[in-house]
Design a protein around this motif. Structure first.
Motif, mmCIF file in Angstrom:
data_model
loop_
_atom_site.group_PDB
_atom_site.id
_atom_site.type_symbol
_atom_site.label_atom_id
_atom_site.label_comp_id
_atom_site.label_asym_id
_atom_site.label_seq_id
_atom_site.Cartn_x
_atom_site.Cartn_y
_atom_site.Cartn_z
ATOM 1 N N PRO A 136 2.966 -2.755 -5.650
ATOM 2 C CA PRO A 136 1.854 -1.911 -5.224
ATOM 3 C C PRO A 136 0.708 -1.956 -6.240
ATOM 4 O O PRO A 136 0.844 -2.542 -7.319
ATOM 5 N N LYS A 139 1.078 9.759 -9.850
ATOM 6 C CA LYS A 139 2.164 9.248 -9.008
ATOM 7 C C LYS A 139 2.014 7.751 -8.760
ATOM 8 O O LYS A 139 2.984 7.081 -8.373
ATOM 9 N N ASN A 140 0.816 7.206 -8.977
ATOM 10 C CA ASN A 140 0.592 5.770 -8.780
ATOM 11 C C ASN A 140 0.768 4.968 -10.060
ATOM 12 O O ASN A 140 0.429 3.781 -10.108
ATOM 13 N N SER A 141 1.258 5.621 -11.109
ATOM 14 C CA SER A 141 1.466 4.923 -12.385
ATOM 15 C C SER A 141 2.875 4.325 -12.445
ATOM 16 O O SER A 141 3.749 4.685 -11.666
ATOM 17 N N LYS A 163 0.811 -1.219 0.000
ATOM 18 C CA LYS A 163 0.000 0.000 0.000
ATOM 19 C C LYS A 163 0.844 1.269 0.000
ATOM 20 O O LYS A 163 0.299 2.373 -0.044
ATOM 21 N N LEU A 211 8.251 5.835 -4.002
ATOM 22 C CA LEU A 211 7.706 7.143 -4.360
ATOM 23 C C LEU A 211 8.578 8.302 -3.885
ATOM 24 O O LEU A 211 8.218 9.468 -4.102
ATOM 25 N N GLY A 256 3.278 2.038 -2.257
ATOM 26 C CA GLY A 256 3.872 2.374 -3.546
ATOM 27 C C GLY A 256 5.196 1.711 -3.826
ATOM 28 O O GLY A 256 5.859 2.029 -4.825
ATOM 29 N N VAL A 298 -0.972 -0.335 -9.068
ATOM 30 C CA VAL A 298 -0.603 0.638 -10.087
ATOM 31 C C VAL A 298 -1.862 0.989 -10.878
ATOM 32 O O VAL A 298 -2.550 0.098 -11.383
ATOM 33 N N ASP A 299 -2.169 2.291 -10.982
ATOM 34 C CA ASP A 299 -3.400 2.664 -11.687
ATOM 35 C C ASP A 299 -3.256 2.563 -13.198
ATOM 36 O O ASP A 299 -4.221 2.276 -13.907
#
Length: 766
Positions: A647, A685-687, A572, A603, A574, A649-650
């Motif tokens: 993590p 940032k979650n890519s 969770k 991150l 990243g 990842v979107d």
């Protein structure tokens, strides 16, 4: 001169399907006339003949046997044609004039239902798209399985193309609006990109609302534009299938944010379902993962690969199940043995619903159902939450199995109007007709012998002719022994009298025409049975979905067991922390030694890795490897590594390799800049971003400037975890200037006559 009545009928029907090739049923053939005949003769290399049509010149004509029509239709569909099937809808023997004919179905690339014409492990979608400057709505359906999906988003045309690429429809309806009228190039771009049949519909009115409202929308209301694409697609399906779309039992609306977004570039670059060069399954991620044993499971696996999950709970439910299957080989083995005997229930029940299934299709369905009780029993000891849920809800459909097992012969004929379909004991009238067909002579002989004994007339005999049917013949010298109460005089001859009795009359009715009567009755009973099965379509589809899910998870477990994959930990924070990661495809096909390697991205301190090294060193392979391991984790599969923390990842973005797109008028550099622009606009940032040799399509200093600017922008404005491979060694200076950037290079070792590449942390100047 006037056209003949039959040709008038043909032209009237053809008027209603001008854009189709009309297969016009004449006896045992489908015939084509005029331009259709010339076209089909040319495309299929069939002899072109002619037929008198009432005009001075004969009408060009060609035809194909009705029992072999599917193959010819398939070839025409592959060539981009639509085919209208026109059948005789009344019995020619009772028709007083021209036999009535109607179009019963229009076959198009997106409406195929015959499994022989489809890839068994791929869906065949037809879509309806509404798009403008800032919004799109998309409805898609696979009528061969009954799956119907709808989504929409306030987004760009590019985003709609990304979603279309996921389904890769064989046919697309585009709703005409001002945006489409003003941007003619849009339709051309879609056609070039997907190579599909496109229909433009001027559609302003929402029809079929009552039909749409009956579906379970899972408590979600469709927006106006979603209703529009859904209604338009329904209208087209009803038009082509003539209302036979009962296999669509549910409309599912989904949000694009429910799944990891994969744009068309990423799907292509990561070779998820097909390779870039050969467009084949072999060499793709799907090829590695596909150990499914059913066609349904194969299609679901492809869907899961295209739609990685964003829910940690859902991912862990899948991982927990895979782990149980890996640890419990006895249960896994039993389930796999049962799956080997299960046919494509989804497509079988769709054919049943459309009225296109024959008796052999129902036998295939029955044989699939035979193993469901044992299949469910094998799940009874499973502990994972997903398997416990499936065990509780799996309907074994025993009542349908009993119906089919008691009614349909185990080896029925292919054609429905040849008899031999219904089992003995299912229907007393069918049994009686069969007995009449097989025992008629014995019955007559038994009646004759009985009457001889009752009347004491040894010369009494039973005869038959086409005018009077069966009769009892008694010579005039024995007429005094004939009973008046039972014998009815039928014919008088010079030396004998012919009679009929009630018993003989009843047997005559049973014997004469028994073959045709039993064929007609068996067909009626078969249709009743098929309709009864069709009334349970939702139950069968739900069971098929559970079977498909288990098939995919068993496939994951087998791949994990055979290739030493491990369960990833979904983090969770990243963090990507992969130990001894391997590329799932390369390790299956490489001939020399594959060196596992590590990946650490977070991150904050390590979110951008700049990778350098010689050509052919494997930089692209390494970066794809990280992306694929991340994707594998999010579809609920074990991963090729010693250990892996991954993590949610979107999105995964890739920009790999040099290529142009001449069909869209784009050079290599323009393609690269378009893809990079798409990444910078949409990444968060979650890519996870994979960039390879950005800026190589121009001069050195310009390219270096572009690459430097891209890294700088990602660092300052996005903060996404990024792998950036480059030949611009100047970029390694960024490690000292920017927090979060780390340098890596590919080292080279000799191993006998082989060269081994391995990644390691380094500073270029050290």
């Amino acid at each position: 001169m006037a056209l003949t009545p039959m040709m008038q009928q043909y032209l009237e029907i053809k008027e209603n399907c001008k854009d189709c090739i009309l297969f016009f049923r004449l006896g045992d053939f489908y015939e084509m006339f005029f331009e259709d005949a010339e076209k089909v003769s040319r495309e299929l290399e069939i002899t072109l003949t002619g037929r008198d049509c009432g005009l001075e010149q004969r009408a060009p004509m060609c035809g194909v046997p009705y029992h072999a029509a599917e193959g010819y239709i398939a070839r025409l569909i592959e060539k981009g044609y639509k085919v209208a099937i026109c059948e005789q809808v009344e019995d020619p023997s009772v028709s007083k004039g021209i036999v009535r004919r109607e179009i019963v179905r229009i076959v198009t690339p997106g409406t195929l239902i015959d499994s022989n014409l489809l890839d068994e492990k791929s869906n065949n979608f037809i879509g309806c798209l509404l798009v403008d400057h800032s919004h799109f709505s998309l409805s898609v359906c696979d009528i061969s399985t009954g799956e119907f999906l709808v989504t929409s988003e306030e987004s760009s045309f590019t985003k709609s193309m990304d979603e279309l690429s996921k389904y890769n429809p064989s046919e697309l309806i585009i709703i005409e609006n001002d945006y489409i009228k003003e941007n003619e190039k849009v339709v051309k771009d879609i056609s070039n990109r997907f190579n599909i049949l496109i229909n433009i519909k001027n559609y302003e009115k929402i029809n079929n609302l009552d039909l749409i409202k009956k579906f379970n929308l899972q408590g979600i209301e469709l927006k106006e534009k979603e209703l529009l694409t859904t209604a338009c697609l329904f209208e087209y399906l009803i038009e082509t299938q003539k209302g036979s779309i009962g296999q669509i039992t549910e409309i599912k609306k989904y949000d694009l944010n429910n799944y990891m977004v994969l744009d068309s570039f990423t799907r292509k670059n990561l070779e998820l379902t097909e390779t870039i060069r050969s467009k084949s399954k072999k060499g793709s991620l799907l090829w590695v993962l596909d150990k499914t044993l059913t066609a349904m499971g194969g299609r679901m696996l492809r869907k899961w690969i295209e739609e990685p999950l964003l829910s940690i709970e859902s991912i862990n439910n899948r991982l927990e199940t895979v782990e149980e299957f890996v640890d419990n080989l006895y249960v896994s083995s039993d389930l796999r043995e049962y799956l080997k005997n299960i046919y494509d229930m989804e497509r079988l029940i769709s054919k049943v619903s459309c009225g296109a299934a024959n008796a052999r299709d129902l036998i295939s369905l029955k044989e699939s159902l035979r193993y469901l009780p044992d299949f469910k029993a094998a799940l009874s000891s499973c502990k994972s939450s997903l398997l416990k849920e499936i065990y509780s809800n799996l309907d074994t459909l025993n009542d349908i199995f009993i119906l089919l097992d008691s009614s349909i012969n185990d080896n029925p004929p292919l054609q429905l109007k040849e008899g031999g379909i219904i089992k003995q004991g299912y229907n007393k009238d069918v049994d009686m007709y069969h007995e009449a067909m097989h025992n008629g002579k014995r019955w007559i002989a038994e009646i004759e012998q009985k009457e001889k004994e009752l009347l004491g007339i040894k010369s009494l005999k039973i005869g038959f002719n086409k005018v009077f049917g069966y009769f009892i013949e008694v010579t005039k010298s024995n007429l005094s022994a004939v009973p008046d109460d039972r014998y009815i005089r039928k014919q008088t001859l010079s030396n004998c009298e012919r009679f009929i009795t009630q018993e003989l009359k009843e047997k005559e009715e049973q014997i004469l025409g028994a073959e045709q009567k039993v064929i007609d009755l068996e067909y009626e009973l078969f249709v009743e049975i098929r309709n009864q099965v069709a009334s349970n379509i939702a139950r069968i589809q739900k069971t098929a979905a559970y079977i498909s899910t288990i098939d995919v998870l068993l496939s994951f477990s087998r791949v994990a067991y055979e290739n030493n994959y491990v369960r990833p930990e979904i983090t969770k924070d990243g963090l990507i922390d992969i130990k001894d990661g391997r590329h799932p495809v390369v390790e299956k096909v490489i001939t020399n030694i594959f060196v596992p390697n590590d990946t650490y991205l977070n991150l904050t301190t390590d979110n951008i890795a700049i990778i350098t090294g010689p050509n052919m060193a494997g930089k692209s392979t390494y970066m794809r490897q990280v992306a694929l391991i991340t994707l594998l984790a999010q579809i609920g599969c074990f991963v090729p590594a010693k250990s892996a923390k991954v993590p949610i990842v979107d999105r995964i973005f890739t920009r790999i390799g040099a290529s142009d797109d001449l069909s869209l008028g784009q050079s290599t550099f323009m393609v690269e800049m378009s893809e990079v622009s798409n990444i910078l606009k949409n990444a968060t940032k979650n890519s996870l971003i994979i960039l390879d040799e950005v800026g190589r399509g121009t001069s050195t200093f310009d390219g270096l400037s572009i690459a430097w600017a891209v890294v700088d922008y990602i660092t300052k404005n996005i903060g996404a975890k990024t792998l950036f491979a480059t030949h611009y060694h100047e970029l390694t200076e960024l490690e000292e200037r920017v927090v979060g950037i780390k340098n890596y290079c590919i080292s080279v070792k000799e191993h006998g006559e082989d060269i081994i590449f391995s990644k390691k942390n380094c500073s270029w100047w050290s």
